[in-house]
Design a protein around this motif. Structure first.
Motif, PDB file in Angstrom:
ATOM      1  N   THR A 249       0.799  -1.379  -0.596  1.00  0.00           N
ATOM      2  CA  THR A 249      -0.203   0.057  -0.017  1.00  0.00           C
ATOM      3  C   THR A 249       1.008   1.390   0.204  1.00  0.00           C
ATOM      4  O   THR A 249       0.493   2.302  -0.876  1.00  0.00           O
ATOM      5  CB  THR A 249      -0.922   0.256   1.130  1.00  0.00           C
ATOM      6  OG1 THR A 249      -1.405  -0.874   1.286  1.00  0.00           O
ATOM      7  CG2 THR A 249      -1.899   1.518   1.057  1.00  0.00           C
TER       8      THR A 249
ATOM      9  N   LEU B  84       1.806   3.242  -3.355  1.00  0.00           N
ATOM     10  CA  LEU B  84       0.560   4.304  -4.241  1.00  0.00           C
ATOM     11  C   LEU B  84       1.102   5.241  -3.691  1.00  0.00           C
ATOM     12  O   LEU B  84       0.183   6.308  -4.863  1.00  0.00           O
ATOM     13  CB  LEU B  84      -0.347   3.649  -3.789  1.00  0.00           C
ATOM     14  CG  LEU B  84      -0.945   2.245  -3.790  1.00  0.00           C
ATOM     15  CD1 LEU B  84      -2.670   1.910  -3.244  1.00  0.00           C
ATOM     16  CD2 LEU B  84      -1.191   2.236  -4.642  1.00  0.00           C
TER      17      LEU B  84
ATOM     18  N   LYS C  46       2.242   0.981 -10.017  1.00  0.00           N
ATOM     19  CA  LYS C  46       1.671   1.076  -8.713  1.00  0.00           C
ATOM     20  C   LYS C  46       0.946  -0.159  -8.395  1.00  0.00           C
ATOM     21  O   LYS C  46       0.577  -1.420  -7.564  1.00  0.00           O
ATOM     22  CB  LYS C  46       1.170   2.306  -8.109  1.00  0.00           C
ATOM     23  CG  LYS C  46       2.089   3.293  -8.099  1.00  0.00           C
ATOM     24  CD  LYS C  46       1.249   4.529  -8.795  1.00  0.00           C
ATOM     25  CE  LYS C  46       1.867   5.930  -8.227  1.00  0.00           C
ATOM     26  NZ  LYS C  46       1.038   7.208  -7.892  1.00  0.00           N
TER      27      LYS C  46
END
Length: 93
Positions: free
Chosen positions: A21, A24, A33
């Motif tokens: 995560t 990102l 990503k």
């Protein structure tokens, strides 16, 4: 011992989720990503399922089905995303 290994796998899965995560927020392309996120989420989810398999072995058929489904779904999704992101000229061939 099995309990500790189970918690280790579940913890590792949560670490993979967060690890996928954080990128990102970077400056890379959306597809880069997305690739990193899906790989990390797949590994994290599989690790959590293995941890649950160690914790509750009586549910092994359901958890093995979840592992297989997760692997197949993410592989197919990767191919679909790669196809959709390729140029129009390559679709015409």
């Amino acid at each position: 011992m099995i309990n500790a290994l189970s918690y280790f796998c579940i913890g590792l899965g949560i670490i993979f989720w967060f690890w996928g995560t954080f990128p990102l927020l970077g400056d890379r392309s959306v597809l880069f990503k997305l690739h990193g996120l899906t790989v990390a989420d797949t590994l994290g989810s599989m690790s959590i399922i293995v941890g649950l398999l160690l914790k509750i072995p009586s549910e092994w058929p359901l958890l093995i089905l979840a592992l297989i489904s997760l692997a197949m779904w993410n592989t197919m999704l990767g191919y679909v995303l790669a196809y959709c992101s390729s140029s129009k000229e390559s679709h015409d061939r």
